[in-house]
Design an enzyme around this catalytic site. Structure first.
Site, PDB file in Angstrom:
ATOM      1  N   ARG A 168       0.406  -1.398  -0.060  1.00 25.53           N
ATOM      2  CA  ARG A 168      -0.072  -0.154  -0.314  1.00 25.53           C
ATOM      3  C   ARG A 168       0.715   1.509  -0.435  1.00 25.53           C
ATOM      4  NH1 ARG A 168      -2.902   1.079   5.619  1.00 25.53           N
ATOM      5  NH2 ARG A 168      -0.420   1.518   5.828  1.00 25.53           N
ATOM      6  N   ARG A 210      12.911   5.425   0.252  1.00 34.60           N
ATOM      7  CA  ARG A 210      12.906   3.663   1.284  1.00 34.60           C
ATOM      8  C   ARG A 210      12.398   2.946   0.150  1.00 34.60           C
ATOM      9  NH1 ARG A 210      11.658   6.752   6.268  1.00 34.60           N
ATOM     10  NH2 ARG A 210      10.227   6.803   4.905  1.00 34.60           N
TER      11      ARG A 210
END
Ligand code: RWZ
Length: 371
Positions: free
Chosen positions: A214, A224
């Site tokens: 998600r 990241r």
């Protein structure tokens, strides 16, 4: 025999008496303040637990959240970060310890600025719970440090599916291990679960993997990357291409493959929940699982995940909260509903069509076999 135990168990209701933990002391009151600040939803579900477990599990949460706030902050140098993560367990014994070197934008920096409150209350909980918290903190801190170290040498620090699952083990599998030990202390789960550690692991893996799928856009924007290279390289040449509208179809095929990987945990999550013998614990663990299966359905074949952070609606959340506070049969019906929706959205154009079809069939049949 396993199936029989699933069908036969009955739940009892939580006691009507619930003490108000915010009335105990200044430091405890502050701990509940930091809890509400860091997670409204956790602050809510923790109230479902037997009152004796509320404070220990809140302390467990705050300690791990403190650790996570150090790991998450990209403004802390690795030189400073690594020893902090590795030695976070020893911080718990340092009266008055606080940390104010988080970046100003780190959302939970206030918790570490006031970590003396957490340390003061940690000292007051039952030693058997303190031991669990210390053990998990030490293992998670070292796992996070290994991972952060790896990132220094290579931007794609999640190369293989094995790396991905090991990372999920450190940040979620271990959380489940600690929680299971809390529940075992009170006889709230079948002691047999300790012989099936893979059920506990699946509980954490399923939640963590769903979050990673998600949050792919938000994590990318913050530099990241948690999607394993072994998976995305089959669909795109560069990770950035997942977010390029030109490569939308490839990006969706990639997301299907990673959804399929997460779906493999569904059966074991149900088997874990079948071993719970207490209503409060059941509700506490079932709510996040029900939200996770609904989120997995929302992200499946959803191109918006590459543009923004998608979320299930307030109405859907409200319904999930009600349904997962009931019993295993109701939670299984929730799982079945969302797995069927994934099944219906599955398309033969998808390279993982067959895998997803088999996986959905298997989960549906598993649920039908027990009810
Ligand atoms: C109940 C057996 C809650 C397993 C994993 C569930 C949650 C996702 C988020 C295990 C504090 C929340 C930030 C713990 C560090 N994984 N993980 C059973 C479960 C806590 C911070 C956030 C982690 C992190």
């Amino acid at each position: 025999n396993q199936l029989r135990s699933i069908i036969q168990w009955k739940m009892w209701h939580k006691p009507a008496y619930t003490r108000d933990p915010s009335k105990e002391s200044v430091t405890l009151k502050n701990c509940f303040k930091w809890l509400k600040l860091t997670s409204r939803s956790f602050a809510m579900v923790v109230q479902e637990l037997n009152p004796d477990l509320v404070i220990p599990i809140v302390m467990y949460y705050l300690v791990l959240r403190g650790l996570d706030t150090i790991e998450d902050d990209m403004t802390i140098s690795l030189q400073e970060k690594e020893p902090l993560l590795r030695n976070f367990e020893s911080v718990l014994e340092k009266d008055g310890w606080t940390y104010n070197k988080n970046g100003p934008n780190e959302k939970d920096r206030e918790l570490l600025v006031h970590f003396n409150d957490v340390i003061a209350e940690f000292k007051l909980i039952d030693p058997k719970y303190r031991d669990i918290i210390r053990d998990i903190t030490q293992k998670m801190g070292n796992g996070m440090a290994d991972y952060a170290n790896n990132a220094k040498h290579n931007i794609n620090n999640v190369n293989t599916v094995r790396d991905y699952e090991l990372y999920c083990h450190y940040v979620a599998g271990l959380v489940g291990d600690g929680l299971t030990r809390f529940f075992m202390e009170r006889g709230f789960v079948n002691p047999g679960v300790s012989r099936r550690p893979e059920f506990t692991e699946s509980m954490g893996q399923f939640l963590q993997k769903t979050n990673i799928i998600r949050d792919v856009r938000e994590d990318f924007d913050e530099k990241r990357r948690f999607w394993p290279k072994e998976i995305w390289l089959k669909h795109v040449d560069k990770f950035e291409d997942l977010f390029d509208p030109k490569h939308r179809e490839a990006a969706l095929s990639c997301s299907s493959e990673i959804v399929l990987n997460a779906l493999r945990h569904a059966d074991e999550c149900i088997l874990y929940m079948a071993e719970i013998k207490e209503q409060g614990v059941f509700t506490f663990v079932a709510i996040p699982q029900a939200m996770a299966i609904a989120t997995l359905e929302l992200v499946f074949q959803n191109p918006r995940i590459f543009e923004t952070n998608v979320k299930i609606t307030r109405g859907e959340t409200a319904q999930l909260l009600i349904e997962s506070s009931q019993d295993l049969q109701t939670v299984c019906a929730v799982f079945k509903k969302y797995v069927q929706r994934i099944h219906m959205k599955n398309s033969p154009k998808d390279p993982n069509f067959l895998g997803i079809d088999i996986s959905c069939n298997k989960i549906e049949q598993f649920i039908e076999s027990i009810y």
